[in-house]
Design a protein around this motif. Structure first.
Motif, PDB file in Angstrom:
ATOM      1  N   LEU A  78       0.807  -0.884  -0.179  1.00 24.46           N
ATOM      2  CA  LEU A  78      -0.167  -0.292   0.240  1.00 24.46           C
ATOM      3  C   LEU A  78       1.027   0.979  -0.004  1.00 24.46           C
ATOM      4  N   GLY A 101      -4.675  -8.322  -1.857  1.00 22.17           N
ATOM      5  CA  GLY A 101      -5.544  -9.200  -1.695  1.00 22.17           C
ATOM      6  C   GLY A 101      -5.300 -10.766  -2.567  1.00 22.17           C
ATOM      7  N   TYR A 105      -3.770 -12.011   1.777  1.00 20.41           N
ATOM      8  CA  TYR A 105      -5.275 -12.114   2.453  1.00 20.41           C
ATOM      9  C   TYR A 105      -5.269 -13.317   2.126  1.00 20.41           C
ATOM     10  N   PHE A 120     -11.955  -7.625   6.096  1.00 21.00           N
ATOM     11  CA  PHE A 120     -11.202  -6.531   4.518  1.00 21.00           C
ATOM     12  C   PHE A 120     -10.778  -7.169   3.662  1.00 21.00           C
ATOM     13  N   GLU A 121     -11.114  -8.050   2.989  1.00 19.56           N
ATOM     14  CA  GLU A 121     -11.317  -8.484   1.361  1.00 19.56           C
ATOM     15  C   GLU A 121     -12.235  -7.700   1.176  1.00 19.56           C
ATOM     16  N   GLY A 123     -12.453  -4.352   1.013  1.00 16.90           N
ATOM     17  CA  GLY A 123     -12.191  -2.794   1.277  1.00 16.90           C
ATOM     18  C   GLY A 123     -10.843  -3.307   0.214  1.00 16.90           C
ATOM     19  N   LEU A 124      -9.826  -4.536   0.355  1.00 21.88           N
ATOM     20  CA  LEU A 124      -9.057  -3.935  -0.585  1.00 21.88           C
ATOM     21  C   LEU A 124      -9.150  -4.153  -2.079  1.00 21.88           C
ATOM     22  N   LEU A 127     -10.619  -0.900  -2.642  1.00 19.86           N
ATOM     23  CA  LEU A 127      -9.272  -0.218  -2.789  1.00 19.86           C
ATOM     24  C   LEU A 127      -8.372  -0.194  -4.526  1.00 19.86           C
ATOM     25  N   VAL A 146      -8.765   0.944   4.330  1.00 25.29           N
ATOM     26  CA  VAL A 146      -7.884  -0.319   4.459  1.00 25.29           C
ATOM     27  C   VAL A 146      -7.414  -0.301   6.018  1.00 25.29           C
ATOM     28  N   ARG A 147      -6.103   0.965   5.153  1.00 21.03           N
ATOM     29  CA  ARG A 147      -5.245   0.941   6.535  1.00 21.03           C
ATOM     30  C   ARG A 147      -5.835   0.978   7.809  1.00 21.03           C
ATOM     31  N   GLN A 149      -9.019  -0.814   9.091  1.00 22.55           N
ATOM     32  CA  GLN A 149      -9.004  -2.464   8.802  1.00 22.55           C
ATOM     33  C   GLN A 149      -8.124  -3.227   9.618  1.00 22.55           C
TER      34      GLN A 149
END
Length: 272
Positions: A78, A101, A105, A120-121, A123-124, A127, A146-147, A149
């Protein structure tokens, strides 16, 4: 945590003045973005990015260290991806938002609850889709989501690790080891043939530096001189990545980067 780990690549030999070239020859180049089996808090898979070299090292790590290593690698992706987005290089940034992801993940999703994280999949994925579409307006909120999460990982692991300072140093060193794998994979024929791997390495080195600085006060209280040397070592190491896009020719060959990492390990060893 385990008892004190043997410092990587034989620092006693390095400290005695051994040449760096044999280290480079011994470095095993991983297959690009080959990954390990899922980590388990009790039994433990390898967990995280790394190909053959990373997988072999990860086998010896504790479950907590494997998990935090994976979180740090996601943060490293990231970090460099965000740098590229801010430079307007959306296409170059995209792999660094896809890899967390797709590759990291899946190795930790079964362990999230144990460390206080929610899935948080999504969210990834959101993004990555935002970056793919080059949507500048929602990008900031997407990366901050994401950060946020993954932020609980720090608190969750801090509760499990009695010596948090040592644990963070160990994690930083593991991330640097992965960076050398990526850097070695990036270079072919004296040039950076694989730009993504160069960028992966940059993100991982910068994340390792962030980890060290996050506990700088505790390190200074323990050994201010060692911290000063460690910071100088990190500055020297980071010179191999003058920008997010690689230079025409490497500033340092793999042997030079391995030598810098060995110096980091030498001084970091004062805190282990």
């Amino acid at each position: 945590m385990k008892t004190r780990r043997t410092v990587w690549m034989g620092l006693s030999t390095f400290a005695a003045g051994a040449a760096i070239a044999p280290l480079a020859q011994a470095q095993t180049k991983p297959a690009p973005h080959a990954h390990d089996a899922p980590a388990k808090p009790t039994a433990g898979g390898e967990g995280g990015e790394g190909g053959e070299a990373g997988a072999a090292r990860a086998q010896s790590l504790s479950a907590n260290l494997k998990f935090y290593r994976a979180i740090a690698l996601i943060r490293g992706h990231l970090l460099v991806g965000d740098e590229l987005v801010k430079a307007g290089r959306w296409a170059e940034a995209l792999p660094h938002f896809l890899h967390p992801g797709e590759e990291i993940y899946p190795t930790i999703k079964g362990d999230l609850r144990a460390y206080g994280l929610r899935p948080f999949e999504s969210g990834l994925k959101s993004l990555a889709q935002t970056v793919k579409a080059k949507r500048a307006e929602p990008y900031g909120a997407a990366i901050e989501l994401v950060r946020g999460q993954i932020a609980p990982a720090d608190e969750g692991l801090r509760k499990m690790e009695k010596d948090w300072t040592r644990f963070v140093v160990e994690t930083a060193l593991e991330v640097l080891r992965q960076a050398t794998d990526e850097y070695g994979e990036a270079i072919e024929g004296g040039r950076f043939a694989k730009v993504v791997e160069y960028q992966d390495a940059r993100g991982f080195v910068w994340e390792a530096d962030r980890l060290i600085e996050s506990i700088a006060d505790a390190l200074k209280a323990k050994d201010a001189e060692a911290l000063e040397s460690l910071r100088a070592d990190m500055t020297a190491l980071k010179a191999a990545w003058p920008s997010a896009m690689p230079p025409a020719k490497p500033v340092k060959d793999l042997g030079g980067v391995l030598g810098d990492v060995a110096r980091v390990e030498l001084h970091a060893g004062r805190f282990l």
